[in-house]
Write a protein that holds these residues in place. Structure first.
Motif, PDB file in Angstrom:
ATOM      1  N   LYS A  61      40.688  -7.699   0.122  1.00 36.37           N
ATOM      2  CA  LYS A  61      39.418  -7.073   0.513  1.00 36.37           C
ATOM      3  C   LYS A  61      39.695  -6.196   1.726  1.00 36.37           C
ATOM      4  O   LYS A  61      39.383  -6.557   2.852  1.00 36.37           O
ATOM      5  N   GLN A  62      40.279  -5.014   1.472  1.00 42.56           N
ATOM      6  CA  GLN A  62      40.731  -4.172   2.576  1.00 42.56           C
ATOM      7  C   GLN A  62      39.874  -2.932   2.778  1.00 42.56           C
ATOM      8  O   GLN A  62      40.154  -2.126   3.658  1.00 42.56           O
ATOM      9  N   TRP A  63      38.854  -2.764   1.967  1.00 45.47           N
ATOM     10  CA  TRP A  63      37.960  -1.613   2.109  1.00 45.47           C
ATOM     11  C   TRP A  63      36.646  -2.071   2.721  1.00 45.47           C
ATOM     12  O   TRP A  63      36.113  -3.101   2.376  1.00 45.47           O
ATOM     13  N   THR A  64      36.076  -1.260   3.614  1.00 46.77           N
ATOM     14  CA  THR A  64      34.744  -1.550   4.160  1.00 46.77           C
ATOM     15  C   THR A  64      33.698  -1.135   3.137  1.00 46.77           C
ATOM     16  O   THR A  64      33.989  -0.399   2.189  1.00 46.77           O
ATOM     17  N   ALA A  65      32.465  -1.584   3.329  1.00 43.29           N
ATOM     18  CA  ALA A  65      31.379  -1.220   2.415  1.00 43.29           C
ATOM     19  C   ALA A  65      31.180   0.300   2.411  1.00 43.29           C
ATOM     20  O   ALA A  65      30.964   0.913   1.362  1.00 43.29           O
ATOM     21  N   TYR A  66      31.300   0.916   3.585  1.00 46.02           N
ATOM     22  CA  TYR A  66      31.149   2.371   3.689  1.00 46.02           C
ATOM     23  C   TYR A  66      32.242   3.085   2.889  1.00 46.02           C
ATOM     24  O   TYR A  66      31.974   4.037   2.150  1.00 46.02           O
ATOM     25  N   GLU A  67      33.485   2.623   3.045  1.00 44.47           N
ATOM     26  CA  GLU A  67      34.598   3.247   2.319  1.00 44.47           C
ATOM     27  C   GLU A  67      34.453   3.058   0.811  1.00 44.47           C
ATOM     28  O   GLU A  67      34.711   3.993   0.033  1.00 44.47           O
ATOM     29  N   LEU A  68      34.025   1.875   0.384  1.00 44.24           N
ATOM     30  CA  LEU A  68      33.821   1.625  -1.052  1.00 44.24           C
ATOM     31  C   LEU A  68      32.730   2.535  -1.612  1.00 44.24           C
ATOM     32  O   LEU A  68      32.862   3.076  -2.718  1.00 44.24           O
ATOM     33  N   ASN A  69      31.665   2.712  -0.851  1.00 47.81           N
ATOM     34  CA  ASN A  69      30.575   3.580  -1.277  1.00 47.81           C
ATOM     35  C   ASN A  69      31.059   5.031  -1.407  1.00 47.81           C
ATOM     36  O   ASN A  69      30.723   5.733  -2.367  1.00 47.81           O
ATOM     37  N   THR A  70      31.856   5.498  -0.438  1.00 45.24           N
ATOM     38  CA  THR A  70      32.400   6.862  -0.475  1.00 45.24           C
ATOM     39  C   THR A  70      33.284   7.043  -1.703  1.00 45.24           C
ATOM     40  O   THR A  70      33.193   8.063  -2.403  1.00 45.24           O
ATOM     41  N   LEU A  71      34.146   6.065  -1.969  1.00 44.77           N
ATOM     42  CA  LEU A  71      35.017   6.152  -3.149  1.00 44.77           C
ATOM     43  C   LEU A  71      34.201   6.155  -4.436  1.00 44.77           C
ATOM     44  O   LEU A  71      34.512   6.891  -5.375  1.00 44.77           O
ATOM     45  N   ARG A  72      33.162   5.322  -4.496  1.00 44.85           N
ATOM     46  CA  ARG A  72      32.318   5.250  -5.686  1.00 44.85           C
ATOM     47  C   ARG A  72      31.638   6.599  -5.932  1.00 44.85           C
ATOM     48  O   ARG A  72      31.552   7.071  -7.065  1.00 44.85           O
ATOM     49  N   LYS A  73      31.154   7.255  -4.870  1.00 46.76           N
ATOM     50  CA  LYS A  73      30.511   8.564  -5.008  1.00 46.76           C
ATOM     51  C   LYS A  73      31.487   9.609  -5.536  1.00 46.76           C
ATOM     52  O   LYS A  73      31.112  10.509  -6.277  1.00 46.76           O
ATOM     53  N   ARG A  74      32.752   9.493  -5.135  1.00 47.25           N
ATOM     54  CA  ARG A  74      33.782  10.436  -5.594  1.00 47.25           C
ATOM     55  C   ARG A  74      34.294  10.116  -6.996  1.00 47.25           C
ATOM     56  O   ARG A  74      35.031  10.900  -7.582  1.00 47.25           O
ATOM     57  N   GLY A  75      33.965   8.903  -7.460  1.00 44.73           N
ATOM     58  CA  GLY A  75      34.465   8.488  -8.771  1.00 44.73           C
ATOM     59  C   GLY A  75      35.892   7.960  -8.710  1.00 44.73           C
ATOM     60  O   GLY A  75      36.597   7.947  -9.712  1.00 44.73           O
ATOM     61  N   GLN A  76      36.315   7.538  -7.536  1.00 44.43           N
ATOM     62  CA  GLN A  76      37.663   7.013  -7.362  1.00 44.43           C
ATOM     63  C   GLN A  76      37.647   5.484  -7.374  1.00 44.43           C
ATOM     64  O   GLN A  76      36.747   4.878  -6.806  1.00 44.43           O
ATOM     65  N   PRO A  77      38.629   4.883  -8.003  1.00 47.25           N
ATOM     66  CA  PRO A  77      38.710   3.418  -7.961  1.00 47.25           C
ATOM     67  C   PRO A  77      39.265   2.959  -6.608  1.00 47.25           C
ATOM     68  O   PRO A  77      40.108   3.636  -6.025  1.00 47.25           O
ATOM     69  N   PRO A  78      38.785   1.831  -6.103  1.00 50.04           N
ATOM     70  CA  PRO A  78      39.299   1.306  -4.824  1.00 50.04           C
ATOM     71  C   PRO A  78      40.632   0.582  -5.043  1.00 50.04           C
ATOM     72  O   PRO A  78      40.664  -0.606  -5.308  1.00 50.04           O
ATOM     73  N   ILE A  79      41.712   1.297  -4.948  1.00 50.47           N
ATOM     74  CA  ILE A  79      43.038   0.738  -5.194  1.00 50.47           C
ATOM     75  C   ILE A  79      43.571   0.106  -3.911  1.00 50.47           C
ATOM     76  O   ILE A  79      43.497   0.696  -2.830  1.00 50.47           O
ATOM     77  N   VAL A  80      44.131  -1.090  -4.056  1.00 54.93           N
ATOM     78  CA  VAL A  80      44.729  -1.798  -2.918  1.00 54.93           C
ATOM     79  C   VAL A  80      46.144  -2.200  -3.310  1.00 54.93           C
ATOM     80  O   VAL A  80      46.349  -2.872  -4.303  1.00 54.93           O
ATOM     81  N   ILE A  81      47.108  -1.745  -2.547  1.00 62.86           N
ATOM     82  CA  ILE A  81      48.483  -2.221  -2.697  1.00 62.86           C
ATOM     83  C   ILE A  81      48.684  -3.187  -1.539  1.00 62.86           C
ATOM     84  O   ILE A  81      48.961  -2.782  -0.419  1.00 62.86           O
ATOM     85  N   ASN A  82      48.521  -4.453  -1.850  1.00 59.95           N
ATOM     86  CA  ASN A  82      48.451  -5.461  -0.807  1.00 59.95           C
ATOM     87  C   ASN A  82      49.834  -5.937  -0.388  1.00 59.95           C
ATOM     88  O   ASN A  82      50.408  -6.845  -0.963  1.00 59.95           O
ATOM     89  N   ARG A  83      50.365  -5.326   0.640  1.00 58.05           N
ATOM     90  CA  ARG A  83      51.667  -5.728   1.172  1.00 58.05           C
ATOM     91  C   ARG A  83      51.537  -6.958   2.076  1.00 58.05           C
ATOM     92  O   ARG A  83      52.509  -7.665   2.306  1.00 58.05           O
TER      93      ARG A  83
END
Length: 163
Positions: A61-83
């Motif tokens: 869970k590395q994205w904030t709600a604001y960042e997730l909302n921005t990605l959703r508006k752009r149509g981008q999936p919230p990708i996390v490469i969890n190192r």
């Protein structure tokens, strides 16, 4: 005495007598205890929030709600490469691979027998409490949140201790 096992019952009879109970302590007023609790909450709030964020990062869970909302508006999936999770798992794996059994050591040569009793007791407690699993869980909490703890409870069942 190398290799011999000393039974715990042998030492029960030699145990020191139980001290008399302490005199009752005056209880603090409830308001005082509430104040102490609130102060503790206030003083540890920043650390608890940081620990919660660290756990979120470990749990993908590395994205904030604001960042997730921005990605959703752009149509981008919230990708996390969890190192972070991979690093934590690596450290835990290395610890498990190099694990050793707990052992009690004597302070002086005449304490050899006591050290053996200590080692036998530690092994018994570890066997009764799924020690490897508990140790791994505590190590993960130490790495991620920075704190960990385990509780070993001994209950009396008909005069025999149950760990």
């Amino acid at each position: 005495m190398a290799g011999s096992v000393v039974q715990l019952q042998d030492y029960r009879q030699q145990a020191a007598p139980v001290a008399p109970p302490a005199p009752p302590v005056e209880l603090c007023p409830l308001e005082t205890r509430k104040k102490w609790f609130q102060e503790s909450q206030d003083l540890s709030e920043r650390g608890r929030k940081a620990s919660e964020q660290d756990r979120d990062y470990r749990d993908h869970k590395q994205w904030t709600a604001y960042e997730l909302n921005t990605l959703r508006k752009r149509g981008q999936p919230p990708i996390v490469i969890n190192r972070i999770a991979r690093k934590v798992d690596t450290i835990i794996g290395l610890s498990e691979r190099s694990a050793s059994d707990p052992k009690g050591y004597p302070r002086t040569p005449k304490d050899e027998e006591s050290a053996e009793v200590c080692t036998d007791t530690l092994r018994f407690v570890c066997d009764q409490n799924r020690y490897p699993r508990t140790k791994s869980m505590m190590l993960e909490n130490m790495i991620v949140e920075g704190t960990a703890g385990a509780e070993i409870i001994v209950e009396d069942h008909n005069g025999e201790p149950d760990v």
